[in-house]
Design a protein around this motif. Sequence first.
Motif, PDB file in Angstrom:
ATOM      1  N   ILE A   9       0.816  -1.281  -0.057  1.00 51.58           N
ATOM      2  CA  ILE A   9      -0.036   0.048   0.121  1.00 51.58           C
ATOM      3  C   ILE A   9       0.738   1.437   0.098  1.00 51.58           C
ATOM      4  O   ILE A   9       1.996   1.218   0.652  1.00 51.58           O
ATOM      5  CB  ILE A   9      -0.784   0.054   1.259  1.00 51.58           C
ATOM      6  CG1 ILE A   9      -1.959   1.152   1.231  1.00 51.58           C
ATOM      7  CG2 ILE A   9      -0.249   0.074   2.727  1.00 51.58           C
ATOM      8  CD1 ILE A   9      -3.170   0.682   2.407  1.00 51.58           C
ATOM      9  N   ASP A  10       0.183   2.358  -0.688  1.00 50.92           N
ATOM     10  CA  ASP A  10       1.284   3.655  -0.681  1.00 50.92           C
ATOM     11  C   ASP A  10       1.021   4.264   0.812  1.00 50.92           C
ATOM     12  O   ASP A  10      -0.102   4.093   1.280  1.00 50.92           O
ATOM     13  CB  ASP A  10       0.707   4.557  -1.667  1.00 50.92           C
ATOM     14  CG  ASP A  10       1.239   4.197  -3.174  1.00 50.92           C
ATOM     15  OD1 ASP A  10       2.003   3.031  -3.342  1.00 50.92           O
ATOM     16  OD2 ASP A  10       0.766   4.867  -4.258  1.00 50.92           O
ATOM     17  N   ALA A  11       1.953   4.919   1.013  1.00 56.33           N
ATOM     18  CA  ALA A  11       1.821   5.945   2.225  1.00 56.33           C
ATOM     19  C   ALA A  11       1.141   6.991   2.239  1.00 56.33           C
ATOM     20  O   ALA A  11       0.639   7.526   3.371  1.00 56.33           O
ATOM     21  CB  ALA A  11       3.249   6.308   2.660  1.00 56.33           C
ATOM     22  N   ASP A  12       0.895   7.441   1.087  1.00 58.35           N
ATOM     23  CA  ASP A  12       0.333   8.941   0.956  1.00 58.35           C
ATOM     24  C   ASP A  12      -1.452   8.840   0.964  1.00 58.35           C
ATOM     25  O   ASP A  12      -1.994   9.879   0.921  1.00 58.35           O
ATOM     26  CB  ASP A  12       0.419   9.702  -0.402  1.00 58.35           C
ATOM     27  CG  ASP A  12       0.105   8.605  -1.634  1.00 58.35           C
ATOM     28  OD1 ASP A  12      -0.402   7.730  -1.437  1.00 58.35           O
ATOM     29  OD2 ASP A  12       0.510   8.921  -2.656  1.00 58.35           O
ATOM     30  N   LEU A  13      -1.863   7.733   1.567  1.00 60.54           N
ATOM     31  CA  LEU A  13      -3.348   7.389   1.530  1.00 60.54           C
ATOM     32  C   LEU A  13      -4.196   7.456   0.439  1.00 60.54           C
ATOM     33  O   LEU A  13      -5.188   7.770   0.502  1.00 60.54           O
ATOM     34  CB  LEU A  13      -3.831   8.337   2.729  1.00 60.54           C
ATOM     35  CG  LEU A  13      -3.146   8.273   4.178  1.00 60.54           C
ATOM     36  CD1 LEU A  13      -3.898   9.409   5.120  1.00 60.54           C
ATOM     37  CD2 LEU A  13      -3.951   6.822   4.561  1.00 60.54           C
ATOM     38  N   GLN A  14      -3.289   7.394  -0.717  1.00 58.58           N
ATOM     39  CA  GLN A  14      -4.060   7.296  -2.043  1.00 58.58           C
ATOM     40  C   GLN A  14      -4.755   6.066  -2.131  1.00 58.58           C
ATOM     41  O   GLN A  14      -5.846   5.813  -2.698  1.00 58.58           O
ATOM     42  CB  GLN A  14      -3.279   7.703  -3.219  1.00 58.58           C
ATOM     43  CG  GLN A  14      -3.037   9.150  -3.404  1.00 58.58           C
ATOM     44  CD  GLN A  14      -2.592   9.595  -4.728  1.00 58.58           C
ATOM     45  OE1 GLN A  14      -1.137   9.086  -4.790  1.00 58.58           O
ATOM     46  NE2 GLN A  14      -3.107  10.393  -5.670  1.00 58.58           N
ATOM     47  N   ASP A  15      -4.107   5.021  -1.461  1.00 55.34           N
ATOM     48  CA  ASP A  15      -4.796   3.751  -1.373  1.00 55.34           C
ATOM     49  C   ASP A  15      -5.614   3.714  -0.175  1.00 55.34           C
ATOM     50  O   ASP A  15      -4.896   3.516   0.874  1.00 55.34           O
ATOM     51  CB  ASP A  15      -3.980   2.632  -1.506  1.00 55.34           C
ATOM     52  CG  ASP A  15      -2.902   2.771  -2.777  1.00 55.34           C
ATOM     53  OD1 ASP A  15      -3.544   3.169  -3.632  1.00 55.34           O
ATOM     54  OD2 ASP A  15      -1.865   2.418  -2.583  1.00 55.34           O
ATOM     55  N   ASP A  44     -12.814   5.078  -5.151  1.00 50.55           N
ATOM     56  CA  ASP A  44     -12.696   6.187  -5.548  1.00 50.55           C
ATOM     57  C   ASP A  44     -11.172   6.640  -5.152  1.00 50.55           C
ATOM     58  O   ASP A  44     -10.850   6.802  -4.034  1.00 50.55           O
ATOM     59  CB  ASP A  44     -13.561   7.331  -5.068  1.00 50.55           C
ATOM     60  CG  ASP A  44     -14.809   6.841  -5.778  1.00 50.55           C
ATOM     61  OD1 ASP A  44     -14.925   6.809  -7.097  1.00 50.55           O
ATOM     62  OD2 ASP A  44     -15.913   7.027  -5.223  1.00 50.55           O
ATOM     63  N   ARG A  45     -10.200   6.912  -6.144  1.00 51.70           N
ATOM     64  CA  ARG A  45      -9.187   7.414  -5.733  1.00 51.70           C
ATOM     65  C   ARG A  45      -8.852   8.712  -5.384  1.00 51.70           C
ATOM     66  O   ARG A  45      -9.153   9.692  -6.330  1.00 51.70           O
ATOM     67  CB  ARG A  45      -8.248   7.247  -6.948  1.00 51.70           C
ATOM     68  CG  ARG A  45      -6.570   7.246  -6.231  1.00 51.70           C
ATOM     69  CD  ARG A  45      -5.422   6.374  -7.126  1.00 51.70           C
ATOM     70  NE  ARG A  45      -4.433   5.933  -6.332  1.00 51.70           N
ATOM     71  CZ  ARG A  45      -3.114   6.244  -6.484  1.00 51.70           C
ATOM     72  NH1 ARG A  45      -2.877   6.969  -7.615  1.00 51.70           N
ATOM     73  NH2 ARG A  45      -2.370   5.816  -5.935  1.00 51.70           N
ATOM     74  N   ASP A  46      -8.698   9.265  -3.961  1.00 50.21           N
ATOM     75  CA  ASP A  46      -8.525  10.615  -3.797  1.00 50.21           C
ATOM     76  C   ASP A  46      -7.372  11.079  -4.037  1.00 50.21           C
ATOM     77  O   ASP A  46      -6.084  10.471  -4.269  1.00 50.21           O
ATOM     78  CB  ASP A  46      -8.578  10.659  -2.075  1.00 50.21           C
ATOM     79  CG  ASP A  46      -9.947  10.129  -1.868  1.00 50.21           C
ATOM     80  OD1 ASP A  46     -10.960  10.546  -2.505  1.00 50.21           O
ATOM     81  OD2 ASP A  46      -9.987   9.707  -0.847  1.00 50.21           O
ATOM     82  N   PRO A  47      -6.980  12.410  -4.386  1.00 52.23           N
ATOM     83  CA  PRO A  47      -5.701  13.356  -4.354  1.00 52.23           C
ATOM     84  C   PRO A  47      -4.797  12.720  -3.221  1.00 52.23           C
ATOM     85  O   PRO A  47      -5.159  12.496  -2.293  1.00 52.23           O
ATOM     86  CB  PRO A  47      -5.837  14.585  -4.506  1.00 52.23           C
ATOM     87  CG  PRO A  47      -7.508  14.601  -4.476  1.00 52.23           C
ATOM     88  CD  PRO A  47      -8.250  13.324  -4.157  1.00 52.23           C
ATOM     89  N   ARG A  48      -3.591  12.774  -3.524  1.00 55.97           N
ATOM     90  CA  ARG A  48      -2.676  12.745  -2.260  1.00 55.97           C
ATOM     91  C   ARG A  48      -3.107  13.632  -1.078  1.00 55.97           C
ATOM     92  O   ARG A  48      -3.459  14.731  -1.189  1.00 55.97           O
ATOM     93  CB  ARG A  48      -1.202  13.286  -2.937  1.00 55.97           C
ATOM     94  CG  ARG A  48      -0.019  12.460  -2.594  1.00 55.97           C
ATOM     95  CD  ARG A  48       0.938  13.115  -3.373  1.00 55.97           C
ATOM     96  NE  ARG A  48       2.239  12.127  -3.482  1.00 55.97           N
ATOM     97  CZ  ARG A  48       2.803  11.621  -2.276  1.00 55.97           C
ATOM     98  NH1 ARG A  48       2.686  12.288  -1.164  1.00 55.97           N
ATOM     99  NH2 ARG A  48       3.648  10.517  -2.402  1.00 55.97           N
ATOM    100  N   HIS A  49      -2.714  12.996  -0.005  1.00 58.59           N
ATOM    101  CA  HIS A  49      -3.167  13.512   1.290  1.00 58.59           C
ATOM    102  C   HIS A  49      -2.263  14.660   1.376  1.00 58.59           C
ATOM    103  O   HIS A  49      -2.670  15.621   2.187  1.00 58.59           O
ATOM    104  CB  HIS A  49      -3.094  12.699   2.444  1.00 58.59           C
ATOM    105  CG  HIS A  49      -3.646  13.161   3.757  1.00 58.59           C
ATOM    106  ND1 HIS A  49      -5.017  12.934   3.985  1.00 58.59           N
ATOM    107  CD2 HIS A  49      -2.812  13.332   4.731  1.00 58.59           C
ATOM    108  CE1 HIS A  49      -5.357  13.381   5.266  1.00 58.59           C
ATOM    109  NE2 HIS A  49      -4.272  13.800   5.677  1.00 58.59           N
TER     110      HIS A  49
HETATM  111 MG    MG Z   1       0.517   8.748  -4.494  1.00 53.39          MG
END
Ligand code: MG
Length: 319
Positions: free
Chosen positions: A101-107, A204-209
């Motif tokens: 999983i990515d750290a930026d909370l996009q997942d 739904d994929r959010d923008p980078r946190h």
């Molecule tokens: Mg990202």
Amino acid sequence: MKKQNSYLSIIVPIFNEEEVIANFFDVMNKVLQECQEQKLLSDWEIICVDDGSQDKSYDMLCEISNKDERVKILSFSRNFGKEIALSAGLEHASGDIVIPIDADLQDPPSLIPEMIEKWREGFDVVLATRKNRQGETYLKKATASAFYKIIGKISHINIPANTGDFRLLDRKVVNAIKQLPERSRFMKGILAWPGFKTTSVYFDRDPRHAGKTSWNMWKLWQFALDGIFGFTSAPLKIWTYVGIIISLVSFIYAGTLIAKTIIYGVDVPGYASLITVVLFIGGIQLISLGIQGEYISRIYKEVKHRPLYIINEKKGFKD
Ligand code: MG
Ligand code: UDP
């Protein structure tokens, strides 16, 4: 039906993410706690692969890991890239199920319970597929979509579109992936290569946190090349056919020229057509040489057989 209480490994590649780390662990711990309460999980580990971060990421991770022994750290000696960070994580994961999983909370970690439910229904791979891609430029969306269309057509393995590395993998899938020794790590292809029973959950994929993406157009282009040259040899083979077609066309053209000369006598010498043909053939030859170069450079990388990554420090692993 798979067993109820399973051990989960989360793999997080981290490169200069000081702005999101605290938030990521808040959200992640809450979700995992709930999974445990619902008896979806017996326990878990979070393997953070620090990919040579230059900011405070590593110190922050150490602090979290000191308080919670389930948080483990692999720290690279320099930046090796996300794909290699993921490979290192898979190598060190010990879970029955593994989720990168990515750290930026996009997942969104909130998808994890649903993914585990699917796994328990009997699926070995559960993809998290995006319904949209917010916060991405039109150019990125268009090029990404073209890339997946092309690679879908010319490669034998089925690389799912709109799906990142965020997915659930059963232990047997992880073991299969660990057998792939290549140095050029196109993870979307590598993760899809073993196959197994696969399903999707949608989000739904959010923008980078917070923070910013470390991908630029050049890196994405290199990534696309790795995907194509790593997972199909079609670009090497089409040149035979291009060559046959061009020779055929020029053969017919030569025939008509000869016929014309016999019937009408010598025409004005055709400088324009000549130079066009010369340039065209020259261009085609350069492209085909370049494509061979792409494969040769990758073969070179493989035969050198360098280690994929160098670990500077490990924290929390029992050896
Ligand atoms: Mg990202
Ligand atoms: N990442 C990494 N090494 C790199 C670049 C990125 O480990 O060289 C990590 C990054 O910290 C994040 C994940 O890979 O957790 C995805 O990166 P990013 O959000 O920049 O990519 P995008 O979401 O734009 O595809």
